[in-house]
Scaffold this motif. Structure first.
Motif, PDB file in Angstrom:
ATOM      1  N   ALA A   1     -11.483 -20.831  30.217  1.00  0.00           N
ATOM      2  CA  ALA A   1     -11.239 -20.513  31.572  1.00  0.00           C
ATOM      3  C   ALA A   1     -12.296 -20.439  32.585  1.00  0.00           C
ATOM      4  CB  ALA A   1     -10.682 -19.422  30.477  1.00  0.00           C
ATOM      5  N   LEU A   2     -13.611 -19.920  31.795  1.00  0.00           N
ATOM      6  CA  LEU A   2     -14.687 -20.458  32.293  1.00  0.00           C
ATOM      7  C   LEU A   2     -14.996 -21.451  32.995  1.00  0.00           C
ATOM      8  CD1 LEU A   2     -16.775 -18.174  30.093  1.00  0.00           C
ATOM      9  CD2 LEU A   2     -16.226 -17.364  31.951  1.00  0.00           C
ATOM     10  N   GLY A   3     -15.226 -22.338  32.549  1.00  0.00           N
ATOM     11  CA  GLY A   3     -15.330 -23.587  33.018  1.00  0.00           C
ATOM     12  C   GLY A   3     -14.224 -23.785  34.302  1.00  0.00           C
ATOM     13  N   ALA A   4     -13.142 -23.864  34.646  1.00  0.00           N
ATOM     14  CA  ALA A   4     -11.755 -23.961  35.193  1.00  0.00           C
ATOM     15  C   ALA A   4     -12.014 -22.947  36.441  1.00  0.00           C
ATOM     16  CB  ALA A   4     -10.323 -23.568  34.502  1.00  0.00           C
ATOM     17  N   ILE A   5     -12.215 -21.672  36.025  1.00  0.00           N
ATOM     18  CA  ILE A   5     -12.719 -21.006  37.037  1.00  0.00           C
ATOM     19  C   ILE A   5     -14.110 -21.406  38.003  1.00  0.00           C
ATOM     20  CG2 ILE A   5     -13.207 -18.445  37.580  1.00  0.00           C
ATOM     21  CD1 ILE A   5     -12.256 -17.496  34.784  1.00  0.00           C
ATOM     22  N   ALA A   6     -14.781 -21.767  37.393  1.00  0.00           N
ATOM     23  CA  ALA A   6     -16.091 -22.039  37.466  1.00  0.00           C
ATOM     24  C   ALA A   6     -15.489 -23.279  38.748  1.00  0.00           C
ATOM     25  CB  ALA A   6     -17.384 -22.694  37.032  1.00  0.00           C
ATOM     26  N   ARG A   7     -14.360 -23.950  38.520  1.00  0.00           N
ATOM     27  CA  ARG A   7     -14.514 -25.073  39.479  1.00  0.00           C
ATOM     28  C   ARG A   7     -13.330 -24.244  40.320  1.00  0.00           C
ATOM     29  NH1 ARG A   7     -12.539 -30.414  38.776  1.00  0.00           N
ATOM     30  NH2 ARG A   7     -11.585 -31.348  40.335  1.00  0.00           N
ATOM     31  N   LEU A   8     -12.773 -23.681  40.753  1.00  0.00           N
ATOM     32  CA  LEU A   8     -11.970 -22.971  41.234  1.00  0.00           C
ATOM     33  C   LEU A   8     -13.221 -22.629  42.084  1.00  0.00           C
ATOM     34  CD1 LEU A   8      -8.592 -22.285  39.635  1.00  0.00           C
ATOM     35  CD2 LEU A   8      -8.851 -24.493  40.725  1.00  0.00           C
ATOM     36  N   GLU A   9     -13.238 -21.841  42.373  1.00  0.00           N
ATOM     37  CA  GLU A   9     -14.166 -21.100  42.923  1.00  0.00           C
ATOM     38  C   GLU A   9     -15.475 -21.708  43.360  1.00  0.00           C
ATOM     39  OE1 GLU A   9     -14.599 -17.580  43.799  1.00  0.00           O
ATOM     40  OE2 GLU A   9     -13.821 -17.234  42.140  1.00  0.00           O
ATOM     41  N   GLU A  10     -15.635 -23.177  43.236  1.00  0.00           N
ATOM     42  CA  GLU A  10     -16.266 -24.214  43.414  1.00  0.00           C
ATOM     43  C   GLU A  10     -15.640 -24.531  45.214  1.00  0.00           C
ATOM     44  OE1 GLU A  10     -18.857 -27.661  41.578  1.00  0.00           O
ATOM     45  OE2 GLU A  10     -16.943 -28.178  42.652  1.00  0.00           O
ATOM     46  N   GLU A  11     -14.369 -25.165  44.604  1.00  0.00           N
ATOM     47  CA  GLU A  11     -12.940 -25.081  45.585  1.00  0.00           C
ATOM     48  C   GLU A  11     -13.397 -24.595  46.820  1.00  0.00           C
ATOM     49  OE1 GLU A  11      -9.660 -27.444  43.674  1.00  0.00           O
ATOM     50  OE2 GLU A  11     -10.685 -28.526  42.624  1.00  0.00           O
ATOM     51  N   ARG A  12     -13.152 -22.902  46.350  1.00  0.00           N
ATOM     52  CA  ARG A  12     -12.917 -22.523  47.402  1.00  0.00           C
ATOM     53  C   ARG A  12     -13.690 -21.960  48.057  1.00  0.00           C
ATOM     54  NH1 ARG A  12     -14.178 -16.904  48.215  1.00  0.00           N
ATOM     55  NH2 ARG A  12     -15.866 -16.579  46.066  1.00  0.00           N
ATOM     56  N   ILE A  13     -15.099 -21.811  47.544  1.00  0.00           N
ATOM     57  CA  ILE A  13     -16.262 -22.572  48.541  1.00  0.00           C
ATOM     58  C   ILE A  13     -16.427 -22.657  49.864  1.00  0.00           C
ATOM     59  CG2 ILE A  13     -18.763 -22.302  48.427  1.00  0.00           C
ATOM     60  CD1 ILE A  13     -18.056 -19.245  48.019  1.00  0.00           C
ATOM     61  N   ASN A  14     -15.926 -24.070  48.747  1.00  0.00           N
ATOM     62  CA  ASN A  14     -16.297 -25.346  49.920  1.00  0.00           C
ATOM     63  C   ASN A  14     -14.298 -25.805  50.633  1.00  0.00           C
ATOM     64  OD1 ASN A  14     -18.268 -26.419  48.717  1.00  0.00           O
ATOM     65  ND2 ASN A  14     -17.552 -27.361  47.256  1.00  0.00           N
ATOM     66  N   GLY A  15     -13.537 -24.851  50.245  1.00  0.00           N
ATOM     67  CA  GLY A  15     -12.368 -24.743  52.124  1.00  0.00           C
ATOM     68  C   GLY A  15     -11.818 -25.270  51.022  1.00  0.00           C
ATOM     69  N   GLN A  16     -11.897 -25.697  49.877  1.00  0.00           N
ATOM     70  CA  GLN A  16     -10.352 -26.592  49.391  1.00  0.00           C
ATOM     71  C   GLN A  16      -8.880 -25.739  48.964  1.00  0.00           C
ATOM     72  OE1 GLN A  16     -13.089 -28.452  47.189  1.00  0.00           O
ATOM     73  NE2 GLN A  16     -12.170 -30.557  46.971  1.00  0.00           N
ATOM     74  N   ILE A  17      -9.712 -24.395  48.691  1.00  0.00           N
ATOM     75  CA  ILE A  17      -8.358 -23.708  48.065  1.00  0.00           C
ATOM     76  C   ILE A  17      -8.220 -22.643  49.473  1.00  0.00           C
ATOM     77  CG2 ILE A  17      -7.860 -21.540  46.214  1.00  0.00           C
ATOM     78  CD1 ILE A  17      -9.362 -23.930  44.159  1.00  0.00           C
ATOM     79  N   GLU A  18      -7.320 -21.775  49.902  1.00  0.00           N
ATOM     80  CA  GLU A  18      -7.815 -20.803  50.360  1.00  0.00           C
ATOM     81  C   GLU A  18      -7.114 -19.210  50.298  1.00  0.00           C
ATOM     82  OE1 GLU A  18      -5.594 -20.219  54.468  1.00  0.00           O
ATOM     83  OE2 GLU A  18      -5.896 -22.708  54.111  1.00  0.00           O
ATOM     84  N   GLY A  19      -7.969 -18.065  49.959  1.00  0.00           N
ATOM     85  CA  GLY A  19      -8.307 -16.941  49.173  1.00  0.00           C
ATOM     86  C   GLY A  19      -8.199 -17.206  47.845  1.00  0.00           C
ATOM     87  N   THR A  20      -8.016 -15.773  46.978  1.00  0.00           N
ATOM     88  CA  THR A  20      -7.932 -15.496  45.992  1.00  0.00           C
ATOM     89  C   THR A  20      -7.336 -15.259  44.847  1.00  0.00           C
ATOM     90  OG1 THR A  20      -9.095 -13.476  45.923  1.00  0.00           O
ATOM     91  CG2 THR A  20     -10.425 -14.693  46.291  1.00  0.00           C
ATOM     92  N   GLU A  21      -6.266 -14.921  45.233  1.00  0.00           N
ATOM     93  CA  GLU A  21      -5.206 -15.105  44.629  1.00  0.00           C
ATOM     94  C   GLU A  21      -5.064 -16.529  43.668  1.00  0.00           C
ATOM     95  OE1 GLU A  21      -5.044 -14.979  48.349  1.00  0.00           O
ATOM     96  OE2 GLU A  21      -5.152 -12.802  48.527  1.00  0.00           O
TER      97      GLU A  21
ATOM     98  N   ARG B   1     -16.862 -24.288  22.334  1.00  0.00           N
ATOM     99  CA  ARG B   1     -17.685 -23.576  22.972  1.00  0.00           C
ATOM    100  C   ARG B   1     -18.162 -24.346  24.663  1.00  0.00           C
ATOM    101  NH1 ARG B   1     -18.633 -17.733  22.536  1.00  0.00           N
ATOM    102  NH2 ARG B   1     -19.167 -17.224  20.401  1.00  0.00           N
ATOM    103  N   ALA B   2     -18.632 -25.476  24.075  1.00  0.00           N
ATOM    104  CA  ALA B   2     -19.330 -26.024  25.142  1.00  0.00           C
ATOM    105  C   ALA B   2     -18.767 -27.143  25.629  1.00  0.00           C
ATOM    106  CB  ALA B   2     -21.128 -27.281  24.286  1.00  0.00           C
ATOM    107  N   LYS B   3     -17.604 -27.665  25.273  1.00  0.00           N
ATOM    108  CA  LYS B   3     -16.548 -28.861  25.334  1.00  0.00           C
ATOM    109  C   LYS B   3     -15.235 -28.174  26.394  1.00  0.00           C
ATOM    110  CE  LYS B   3     -13.103 -31.804  23.860  1.00  0.00           C
ATOM    111  NZ  LYS B   3     -11.880 -31.414  22.546  1.00  0.00           N
ATOM    112  N   GLY B   4     -15.200 -27.115  26.069  1.00  0.00           N
ATOM    113  CA  GLY B   4     -14.436 -25.640  26.970  1.00  0.00           C
ATOM    114  C   GLY B   4     -15.269 -25.934  28.389  1.00  0.00           C
ATOM    115  N   LEU B   5     -16.049 -25.786  28.316  1.00  0.00           N
ATOM    116  CA  LEU B   5     -17.110 -24.901  29.697  1.00  0.00           C
ATOM    117  C   LEU B   5     -16.406 -26.568  30.817  1.00  0.00           C
ATOM    118  CD1 LEU B   5     -20.265 -23.236  29.612  1.00  0.00           C
ATOM    119  CD2 LEU B   5     -18.363 -22.520  30.606  1.00  0.00           C
ATOM    120  N   TRP B   6     -16.929 -27.527  29.408  1.00  0.00           N
ATOM    121  CA  TRP B   6     -17.341 -28.926  30.375  1.00  0.00           C
ATOM    122  C   TRP B   6     -15.356 -29.048  31.223  1.00  0.00           C
ATOM    123  CZ3 TRP B   6     -20.483 -30.845  33.656  1.00  0.00           C
ATOM    124  CH2 TRP B   6     -19.917 -31.977  34.510  1.00  0.00           C
ATOM    125  N   LYS B   7     -14.539 -29.198  30.295  1.00  0.00           N
ATOM    126  CA  LYS B   7     -13.559 -29.755  30.550  1.00  0.00           C
ATOM    127  C   LYS B   7     -13.000 -28.532  31.507  1.00  0.00           C
ATOM    128  CE  LYS B   7     -10.096 -32.032  27.809  1.00  0.00           C
ATOM    129  NZ  LYS B   7     -10.320 -33.160  26.274  1.00  0.00           N
TER     130      LYS B   7
END
Lengths: 254, 227
Positions: free
Chosen positions: A75-95, A160-166
Motif C-alpha cells: 500500500a505504501l509503495g502504491a500510495i507513493a506512486r499515486l501521490e507522485e502522479e497527483r503532484i505531477n498533475g496526472q491524477i486530479e484530486g485526492t478522493e 517489506r522491500a518488494k512490497g514498496l517497490w512493486k
C-alpha cells in the motif's frame, strides 16, 4: 516536463526503515494510520514544495487504515506512486487515492495474515523448536534458533522491500499482485515444512517419554487429544492447558 | 537493581511482539535463550522457552484481534524461574506447574495492558492530527517515538511488577506445599507439551498436510533410533 517530480530509491530506503516501527502508534480509532503517515514523511518531503503542503498530504493518511504490517508496504509503495502522479498533475484530486487505499485494506489483511501469521511464522518456529529438541549440544540448539530467525525474516524483509517497490511500480494495479494465488507456492512449501517439523516434534516427545516412563507418553498423547476436543468445542487455550495440567496431576496421584 | 535491569531487557524483547521490528526475538524460544544467557544458564532458559513456545502459537494477531500476550508471560516466567530456582531446588516439577500457570495469568493480564496502550495511543493520534493541521510535519516523528517510549515503559513496569509479585507469591506459597506434591506433579510437563502440540496441530487441518506430518514422525523416529 523537466520539473516533474520523481521519487528516488533513497526515498524508499527511508520509507523501508520507517516501516519497521509501523505499528508503534497502533490504536483503536484509526488502527495503523499513524504508522502509515509516519512512513510516508520522506515521500511527502520529496514531493511537496512546502511544509503546509506536506502536512496536508500526511493528514489525509491519518484516517483509518489497517493491514498485515509487512504487507502494508504494498500500500505504501502504491500510495507513493499515486501521490507522485497527483503532484505531477496526472491524477486530479485526492478522493481516488483515499478510496483506493481503503479498498486495499481487505486484500492486504486477508492475504498477509494467512501468509505470515498462518503459515510462515508457525513453520519457522516449528523448525527452531525441532532443532532445539533434537540437538543435544547447545550450539546445535542455538543454531536451530538462528535458522528459524533466518527462515522467517528472509521472506519478512523481502516482502517489506518488494512490497514498496512493486507498489510503486504498479500503482492502482497493485491489487493484482495481492491475490492469494501469487503467494500459494511459497505458502505451500512452508506449510509442508511446518507439518513435517510438527511430525518430528511429535515423534521426539513420544519416543523420549517412552524411553523413560510409558505413562509420560500417555499423558503427552492425552494432552494432544484434549487440545483437539477443546479446540473443536471452542474452549480456548487457557482451559485446554489447565485441564491437561489437572489431568496430569490426577494421574500423578495414582 | 538486577531485577530492574533484566526487566528493561525483558521490556525490549516484548516490544518486538508488535511495536518494533517483529523479527521473532520476542518468541519464548528466543527470549528464553537470551534471558537464560544473561542470567547464567542458556540451557535452562531454552528449556523453558521450548515448554512455553507452543502454548500460544495458534493465536493469530489478525486485524484488531486481542490475543493473549504469551511473549510477555514467557519473559516473566523465565526471569521468575531464575530467581526462584536456587531457593527451592527440590521442587522442579512444582516450579514448572506454578510458573506455567503464572505465565498464563500474566499473558491474560497482558491483553488488558495492550488494550490500555492502544487506547493511550489515541491521544498520540489526536496530537498528530492537530499538529499536522497546524503544519507541523515533525509531530509524526515525535508522537511515534513518544508512543514507543510509553509502550516500552508499560512493558518494563509489567515485567518488573509481575516478577516481583510472582516472587513474593512463590516465596510464600511454595514452602507450604506438602513435599509429596512434587511427586504428584511429575507428569505435568508432558501434559503441557501435549496441549501445546495439540493446539498447534490446528494449523494443519487440511487433508493434504497429513502425509508430511506422518513423514516427519517417521524421519524423527529414524533419527532417534539411529542416534
Amino acid at each position: 516536463m523537466s520539473d516533474k517530480k520523481k521519487l528516488s530509491v533513497w526515498v524508499f530506503v527511508r520509507v523501508f526503515f520507517r516501516t519497521l516501527i509501523l505499528q508503534a502508534v497502533w490504536n483503536f480509532k484509526s488502527l495503523l494510520s499513524v504508522g502509515v503517515s509516519f512512513a510516508l514523511v520522506p515521500v511527502a518531503k520529496h514531493l511537496c514544495k512546502d511544509k503546509q503542503e506536506q502536512a496536508k498530504m500526511l493528514r489525509r493518511h491519518l484516517y483509518f487504515f489497517n493491514s498485515q504490517p509487512y504487507f502494508a508496504s504494498f500500500a505504501l509503495g502504491a500510495i507513493a506512486r499515486l501521490e507522485e502522479e497527483r503532484i505531477n498533475g496526472q491524477i486530479e484530486g485526492t478522493e481516488k487515492i483515499d478510496a483506493f487505499k481503503n479498498a486495499l485494506i481487505g486484500p492486504l489483511g486477508a492475504v498477509g495474515d494467512l501468509y505470515f501469521w498462518g503459515t510462515i511464522k508457525p513453520a519457522s518456529i516449528l523448525l527452531g523448536l525441532t532443532g532445539a529438541l533434537y540437538f543435544d549440544a547447545l550450539l546445535g540448539k542455538l543454531l536451530s534458533i538462528l535458522a528459524m530467525l533466518i527462515v522467517f525474516n528472509v521472506p519478512h524483509l523481502r516482502i517489506r522491500a518488494k512490497g514498496l517497490w512493486k507498489g510503486y511500480q504498479r500503482g492502482y494495479e497493485i491489487y493484482k499482485s495481492l491475490k492469494s494465488e501469487k503467494f500459494a507456492r511459497i505458502r505451500f512449501i512452508y506449510q509442508l515444512a511446518g507439518a513435517f517439523f510438527m511430525g518430528m516434534i511429535i515423534s521426539f516427545l513420544l519416543v523420549t517419554t517412552l524411553q523413560v516412563d510409558y505413562i509420560q507418553s500417555i499423558v503427552f498423547v492425552l494432552g494432544i487429544l484434549m487440545a483437539a476436543v477443546f479446540y473443536k468445542r471452542k474452549k480456548g487455550n487457557y482451559l485446554t492447558v489447565i485441564s491437561s495440567v489437572v489431568l496430569a496431576l490426577i494421574i500423578g496421584l495414582i | 537493581m538486577e531485577l530492574f535491569l533484566i526487566s528493561l531487557i525483558g521490556g525490549l524483547l516484548v516490544l518486538d511482539t508488535t511495536a518494533v521490528l517483529q523479527v521473532l526475538i520476542s518468541q519464548p524460544l528466543v527470549s528464553g535463550a537470551l534471558l537464560g544467557w544473561l542470567l547464567g544458564d542458556v540451557s535452562l532458559g531454552l528449556r523453558l522457552g521450548i515448554l512455553l513456545q507452543l502454548l500460544w502459537l495458534n493465536q493469530l494477531p489478525v486485524g484488531a484481534a486481542k490475543v493473549p500476550e504469551g511473549n510477555l508471560g514467557a519473559v516473566v516466567a523465565v526471569i521468575l524461574v531464575f530467581m526462584v530456582k536456587d531457593w527451592i531446588p527440590i521442587y522442579p516439577n512444582i516450579l514448572i506447574v506454578s510458573v506455567v500457570l503464572y505465565a498464563m495469568i500474566v499473558s491474560a493480564l497482558g491483553v488488558k495492558l495492550v488494550t490500555t496502550i492502544r487506547n493511550q495511543n489515541i491521544f498520540f493520534l489526536d496530537r498528530a492530527v492537530k499538529g499536522l493541521e497546524a503544519g507541523d510535519v515533525a509531530i509524526l516523528g515525535r508522537m511515534t517515538f513518544l508512543a514507543l517510549l510509553f509502550h516500552f515503559l508499560f512493558l518494563v513496569a509489567a515485567v518488573f511488577i509481575s516478577v516481583w509479585i510472582g516472587w513474593e507469591l512463590f516465596r510464600f506459597l511454595l514452602p507450604k506445599l506438602p513435599v509429596h506434591w512434587e511427586y504428584v506433579a511429575r507428569y505435568v510437563e508432558f501434559a503441557i507439551m501435549g496441549s501445546g502440540v495439540g493446539l498447534t496441530l490446528n494449523f494443519f487441518k487440511e487433508k493434504r498436510i497429513g502425509l508430511p506430518i506422518l513423514l516427519g514422525m517417521i524421519v524423527g523416529m529414524v533419527i532417534l533410533v539411529l542416534l
